[in-house]
Enzyme design. Structure first.
Site, PDB file in Angstrom:
ATOM      1  N   TYR A  65       0.822  -1.214   0.000  1.00  0.00           N
ATOM      2  CA  TYR A  65       0.000   0.000   0.000  1.00  0.00           C
ATOM      3  C   TYR A  65       0.859   1.268   0.000  1.00  0.00           C
ATOM      4  CZ  TYR A  65      -4.445  -2.390   1.094  1.00  0.00           C
ATOM      5  OH  TYR A  65      -5.585  -3.163   1.073  1.00  0.00           O
ATOM      6  N   ASP A 124      -4.974  -7.615   4.914  1.00  0.00           N
ATOM      7  CA  ASP A 124      -6.263  -7.107   4.423  1.00  0.00           C
ATOM      8  C   ASP A 124      -7.146  -8.290   4.027  1.00  0.00           C
ATOM      9  OD1 ASP A 124      -8.271  -5.426   3.334  1.00  0.00           O
ATOM     10  OD2 ASP A 124      -7.398  -5.723   1.341  1.00  0.00           O
ATOM     11  N   ASP A 136      -0.924 -18.375   1.678  1.00  0.00           N
ATOM     12  CA  ASP A 136      -1.953 -19.261   1.100  1.00  0.00           C
ATOM     13  C   ASP A 136      -2.277 -20.400   2.076  1.00  0.00           C
ATOM     14  OD1 ASP A 136       0.667 -20.071   0.641  1.00  0.00           O
ATOM     15  OD2 ASP A 136       0.307 -20.818  -1.391  1.00  0.00           O
ATOM     16  N   LYS A 144       5.396 -14.789   2.305  1.00  0.00           N
ATOM     17  CA  LYS A 144       5.291 -15.420   0.985  1.00  0.00           C
ATOM     18  C   LYS A 144       6.697 -15.499   0.412  1.00  0.00           C
ATOM     19  CE  LYS A 144       3.127 -17.419  -2.286  1.00  0.00           C
ATOM     20  NZ  LYS A 144       2.510 -18.757  -2.104  1.00  0.00           N
ATOM     21  N   ASP A 162     -10.572 -10.155   6.220  1.00  0.00           N
ATOM     22  CA  ASP A 162     -11.946 -10.370   5.727  1.00  0.00           C
ATOM     23  C   ASP A 162     -12.354 -11.822   5.945  1.00  0.00           C
ATOM     24  OD1 ASP A 162     -12.268  -7.744   4.819  1.00  0.00           O
ATOM     25  OD2 ASP A 162     -13.322  -8.399   3.007  1.00  0.00           O
TER      26      ASP A 162
HETATM   27  C1  IPM Z   1      -9.816  -2.506   5.019  1.00  0.00           C
HETATM   28  C2  IPM Z   1     -10.376  -2.079   3.707  1.00  0.00           C
HETATM   29  C3  IPM Z   1      -9.457  -1.094   3.048  1.00  0.00           C
HETATM   30  C4  IPM Z   1      -8.088  -1.662   2.903  1.00  0.00           C
HETATM   31  C5  IPM Z   1      -9.949  -0.608   1.693  1.00  0.00           C
HETATM   32  C6  IPM Z   1     -11.260   0.113   1.833  1.00  0.00           C
HETATM   33  C7  IPM Z   1      -8.915   0.192   0.974  1.00  0.00           C
HETATM   34  O1  IPM Z   1     -10.587  -3.182   2.898  1.00  0.00           O
HETATM   35  O2  IPM Z   1      -9.709  -1.685   5.924  1.00  0.00           O
HETATM   36  O3  IPM Z   1      -9.477  -3.679   5.166  1.00  0.00           O
HETATM   37  O4  IPM Z   1      -7.832  -2.532   2.078  1.00  0.00           O
HETATM   38  O5  IPM Z   1      -7.226  -1.247   3.655  1.00  0.00           O
HETATM   39 MG    MG Z   2     -10.120  -4.983   3.781  1.00  0.00          MG
END
Ligand code: IPM
Ligand code: MG
Length: 357
Positions: A138, A246, A222, A189, A250
């Site tokens: 990022y 990230d 992975d 990785k 999720d």
């Molecule tokens: C998170 C979100 C953000 C990220 C997006 C909205 C850019 O997915 O906070 O995990 O990837 O950092």
């Molecule tokens: Mg995210």
């Protein structure tokens, strides 16, 4: 009486619903505790502000925010404005401007929630994902050349610095050392990415030598995704790069029952700048304005904020109230319930007011 200055930035979509709910809950906690108060200033920044002013936040916004003890953030993202404007103009600007290099993402299956994993019950999962939040994939490093021509090229270079990797490893080992299992998984990785990720592994080993009390291991990203599903009980504290974490976070949110409960803290552990607390779910414009957003992620992140500003008893009281309300089945639609944001909020406030401890 202790006073904490909080900057509230609801911003976009359901952020405008969950942040006000979170502020009411915080107010109830301050009243219940009786020994601290929150001095809250709300900022109108976000995509509507951009439509009027042409910027996502005031020009001197960072300067203004510096004077606060913490930032309570909703979500950013708009159907009609591109994500690179909204995100980089507000959320990432604050994260990077304040060098909030550690992103902390706890995961638990709260009482009353059902994990989509058959064998997982409340209490079985208790993870903390530590996400590198200032560089890696990022870093915004790269560019485009030969625009519009057949030779067009785009690069997106991941940046790993010794300072950046060392400080996130230290943060992760510190957190792991304070948890009962003292177990840290370093996600990598390095089998395929032989520069940045090998460097990452080397620094992990260097920092590990300073934390002999922590058991640590490496896991390829992975394989980690598979392990989170197949052997979730084998995981405790996890550290990963910006992008890896990230994605894994999720997955963690989904495994815990819903992204609607997943909180996050963007920390500057050195406390030079205010840290920022937000739900992970994003602006969710498909359900914005309907009053059905799950406020639990915001309540959980509010608890993280209280802990950060030195109000640990209030943080515990808040989590106990949230768990009580979830266990009682007051759940929003993302968790299979029928409660609206308002009902969950009122139930949590009632639980805070009624608590003996
Ligand atoms: C998170 C979100 C953000 C990220 C997006 C909205 C850019 O997915 O906070 O995990 O990837 O950092
Ligand atoms: Mg995210």
């Amino acid at each position: 009486m202790r006073t904490h200055r909080i900057a509230a930035i609801p911003a976009d979509g359901i952020g405008k619903e969950v942040i006000p709910a979170g502020l009411r809950v915080l107010q109830a906690l301050a009243e219940r505790s009786g020994d601290f108060r929150l001095d809250v200033t709300e900022f109108p920044w976000g995509s509507d502000y951009y439509r009027q002013i042409g910027r996502m936040m005031a020009e001197d916004g960072l300067e203004t925010l510096k004077g606060f003890d913490a930032i309570f953030f909703g979500a950013v993202g708009d159907q009609h404005i591109s994500d690179d404007i909204t995100l980089w103009g507000l959320r990432l600007r604050i994260c990077q401007g304040f060098d909030q290099y550690a992103n902390i993402r706890p995961t638990r299956v709260l009482p009353g929630l059902t994990s989509p994993l058959r064998a997982v019950n409340p209490g079985d999962i208790d993870w903390v994902i530590v996400r590198e939040n200032s560089e890696g994939e990022y870093a915004g490093h790269g560019g485009r050349a030969h625009r519009g021509h057949p030779e067009e090229v785009a690069t997106e270079t991941a940046i790993f610095t010794r300072a950046g990797v060392t400080r996130i490893m230290r943060t992760a080992f510190e957190i792991a050392a304070k948890r009962p299992r003292k177990l840290l998984t370093v996600v990598t990785k390095s089998n395929a990415q032989k520069h940045g990720m090998v460097f990452w592994d080397e620094i992990a080993a260097e920092v590990a030598a300073q934390y002999p009390q922590v058991t640590w291991e490496k896991e390829l990203v992975d394989a980690m995704a598979a392990r989170m599903v197949r052997r979730p009980g084998s995981i405790d504290t996890v550290v990963a790069t910006n992008l890896h974490a990230d994605i894994l976070s999720d997955l963690a949110g989904a495994v815990a029952g819903s992204l609607g409960v997943a909180p996050t803290a963007n920390l500057d552990p050195s406390r030079r700048f205010p840290s920022m607390f937000e739900p992970i779910h994003g602006s969710a414009f498909d359900i914005a304005g309907l009053g059905v957003a799950n406020p639990v992620a915001t309540f959980w992140t509010a608890a993280m904020m209280l802990e950060h500003i030195g109000e640990a008893p209030a943080a515990e009281r808040l989590m106990a109230a949230v768990e009580r309300v979830c266990a009682d089945g007051v759940l929003t639609a993302d968790l299979g319930g029928t409660a609206k944001t308002e009902e969950v909020t009122q139930a949590v406030i009632a639980a805070i007011r009624g608590a003996n401890a």
